[in-house]
Every structure is written in structure tokens, then in C-alpha cells.
Design a protein around this motif. Structure first.
Motif, PDB file in Angstrom:
ATOM      1  N   GLU A   2       0.771  -1.357   0.490  1.00  0.00           N
ATOM      2  CA  GLU A   2       0.202   0.163   0.004  1.00  0.00           C
ATOM      3  C   GLU A   2       1.023   1.690  -0.126  1.00  0.00           C
ATOM      4  O   GLU A   2       2.486   1.271   0.621  1.00  0.00           O
ATOM      5  N   PRO A   3       0.294   2.371  -0.567  1.00  0.00           N
ATOM      6  CA  PRO A   3       1.343   3.421  -0.580  1.00  0.00           C
ATOM      7  C   PRO A   3       1.175   4.873   0.861  1.00  0.00           C
ATOM      8  O   PRO A   3       0.216   4.456   1.444  1.00  0.00           O
ATOM      9  N   VAL A   4       2.615   4.633   0.973  1.00  0.00           N
ATOM     10  CA  VAL A   4       2.497   5.842   2.324  1.00  0.00           C
ATOM     11  C   VAL A   4       1.450   6.919   2.172  1.00  0.00           C
ATOM     12  O   VAL A   4       1.403   7.626   1.090  1.00  0.00           O
ATOM     13  N   SER A   5       0.689   7.325   3.163  1.00  0.00           N
ATOM     14  CA  SER A   5      -0.289   8.051   3.130  1.00  0.00           C
ATOM     15  C   SER A   5       0.552   9.969   3.683  1.00  0.00           C
ATOM     16  O   SER A   5       1.713   9.338   4.386  1.00  0.00           O
ATOM     17  N   GLY A   6      -0.064  10.330   3.526  1.00  0.00           N
ATOM     18  CA  GLY A   6       0.823  12.470   3.755  1.00  0.00           C
ATOM     19  C   GLY A   6       0.248  11.942   5.406  1.00  0.00           C
ATOM     20  O   GLY A   6       1.773  11.980   5.957  1.00  0.00           O
ATOM     21  N   ALA A   7      -0.137  11.691   5.737  1.00  0.00           N
ATOM     22  CA  ALA A   7      -0.453  11.925   7.351  1.00  0.00           C
ATOM     23  C   ALA A   7       0.276  10.921   7.730  1.00  0.00           C
ATOM     24  O   ALA A   7       1.218  10.815   9.329  1.00  0.00           O
ATOM     25  N   VAL A   8       0.453   9.726   7.774  1.00  0.00           N
ATOM     26  CA  VAL A   8       1.682   8.832   8.129  1.00  0.00           C
ATOM     27  C   VAL A   8       3.416   9.967   7.971  1.00  0.00           C
ATOM     28  O   VAL A   8       4.084   9.687   9.427  1.00  0.00           O
TER      29      VAL A   8
END
Length: 89
Positions: A2-8
């Protein structure tokens, strides 16, 4: 995967910043504590030596709370100041 979100990513950066600040504060306070401990040991050794060696020539300091605190906090310069106060003032 899964792609890493900006919040993480933002949370990870903030966590790293907090860890760096924590270690910086811990390091500076640890350095201060070690310096104070070194001053205390030096002051008490000098105070002890002044009483042992000074007893031969008639110079000495009483071992009381004030002298112990001054010697412990300021180290060797504190013992010198105590001697000056006792014998010159």
C-alpha cells in the motif's frame, strides 16, 4: 504494497523531531548533573584536604551544612571563598 499516506509521513517527521528534542534536553541536563557531581566531589575532597593538611599549620574549616553545601555546589573555588571569609573577614 500500500502507498504511504501523507498523514503517516507527517506523524513520522513529528515523532523524529520530538525524539531529537527529548535527547537534546536529556543530554544537556545529564551534562549539567555530571558537572555538578564533579564539583561536589572536588569540593569535598578539597575540604577534607584543607582540614587534614591545614590542621598541621592551624588552618581549617568546620564541617557543617553551610560549608558542605558551598563546597559541594561550587567545588574548589567555594572552599577558597570559605577560607577567605573565615580568615580575612
Amino acid at each position: 504494497m500500500e502507498p504511504v499516506s501523507g498523514a503517516v509521513i507527517i506523524v513520522a517527521v513529528i515523532a523524529v523531531i520530538f525524539l531529537l528534542l527529548f535527547f537534546k534536553i536529556l543530554g544537556s541536563s545529564l551534562k549539567w548533573i555530571l558537572k555538578l557531581l564533579l564539583n561536589a566531589v572536588t569540593g569535598f575532597v578539597i575540604l577534607f584536604l584543607v582540614n587534614i593538611v591545614g590542621g598541621i599549620i592551624g588552618i581549617g574549616l568546620d564541617l557543617n551544612w553551610i560549608n558542605a553545601l558551598v563546597a559541594g555546589f561550587f567545588g574548589a573555588p567555594g572552599v577558597v571563598v570559605l577560607l577567605v571569609i573565615k580568615y580575612l573577614l
